[in-house]
Design a protein around this motif. Structure first.
Motif, mmCIF file in Angstrom:
data_model
loop_
_atom_site.group_PDB
_atom_site.id
_atom_site.type_symbol
_atom_site.label_atom_id
_atom_site.label_comp_id
_atom_site.label_asym_id
_atom_site.label_seq_id
_atom_site.Cartn_x
_atom_site.Cartn_y
_atom_site.Cartn_z
ATOM 1 N N THR A 24 0.856 -1.180 0.000
ATOM 2 C CA THR A 24 0.000 0.000 0.000
ATOM 3 C C THR A 24 0.892 1.229 0.000
ATOM 4 O O THR A 24 1.867 1.290 0.737
ATOM 5 N N TYR A 55 -8.371 1.100 -4.672
ATOM 6 C CA TYR A 55 -9.145 1.813 -3.664
ATOM 7 C C TYR A 55 -8.174 2.715 -2.922
ATOM 8 O O TYR A 55 -6.971 2.501 -2.954
ATOM 9 N N TYR A 56 -8.723 3.679 -2.249
ATOM 10 C CA TYR A 56 -7.857 4.476 -1.388
ATOM 11 C C TYR A 56 -8.566 4.695 -0.071
ATOM 12 O O TYR A 56 -9.782 4.625 0.038
ATOM 13 N N LYS A 57 -7.741 4.924 0.919
ATOM 14 C CA LYS A 57 -8.242 5.193 2.262
ATOM 15 C C LYS A 57 -7.533 6.445 2.740
ATOM 16 O O LYS A 57 -6.307 6.547 2.654
ATOM 17 N N ARG A 58 -8.300 7.385 3.213
ATOM 18 C CA ARG A 58 -7.704 8.623 3.716
ATOM 19 C C ARG A 58 -7.403 8.460 5.201
ATOM 20 O O ARG A 58 -8.282 8.137 5.999
ATOM 21 N N ILE A 59 -6.154 8.707 5.546
ATOM 22 C CA ILE A 59 -5.726 8.680 6.939
ATOM 23 C C ILE A 59 -5.023 9.997 7.197
ATOM 24 O O ILE A 59 -3.971 10.272 6.619
ATOM 25 N N HIS A 63 -3.602 9.950 1.408
ATOM 26 C CA HIS A 63 -4.431 8.967 0.718
ATOM 27 C C HIS A 63 -3.564 7.745 0.476
ATOM 28 O O HIS A 63 -2.549 7.836 -0.205
ATOM 29 N N TYR A 65 -3.188 4.153 -1.222
ATOM 30 C CA TYR A 65 -3.764 3.407 -2.334
ATOM 31 C C TYR A 65 -3.419 1.941 -2.226
ATOM 32 O O TYR A 65 -2.290 1.570 -1.892
#
Length: 84
Positions: A24, A55-59, A63, A65
């Motif tokens: 990731t 997909y991506y997840k914002r933390i 971002h 990926y």
């Protein structure tokens, strides 16, 4: 399927997929592997998202990926049935 195949239609996007298959990554990590602007990288990432390959997840402010393995399975099955 059209968006999925469009997403596969660029060497840059294929390289992005290869990179995030193993780890990731955030945008800065991805950008370090390419000699393109961040705007161009963002463009490629958006096409991959529209094709549902990533997909991506914002933390916080990042971002992250990651690859959508379900989409790769669908693609694999499509090619498998095409050849058999």
């Amino acid at each position: 399927m059209e968006k999925l195949f469009k997403a596969l239609g660029s060497n840059t996007r294929l390289e992005i997929l290869m990179l995030i298959t193993h780890k990731t990554m955030n945008v800065n990590e991805l950008a370090s592997h390419f000699e393109i602007s961040k705007a161009s990288l963002s463009y490629h990432l958006n096409i991959l998202k529209k094709g549902k390959l990533v997909y991506y997840k914002r933390i916080d402010t990042q971002h992250l990926y990651f690859i959508n393995r379900d989409a790769l399975t669908i693609l694999y099955n499509w090619f498998y049935h095409l050849t058999n």
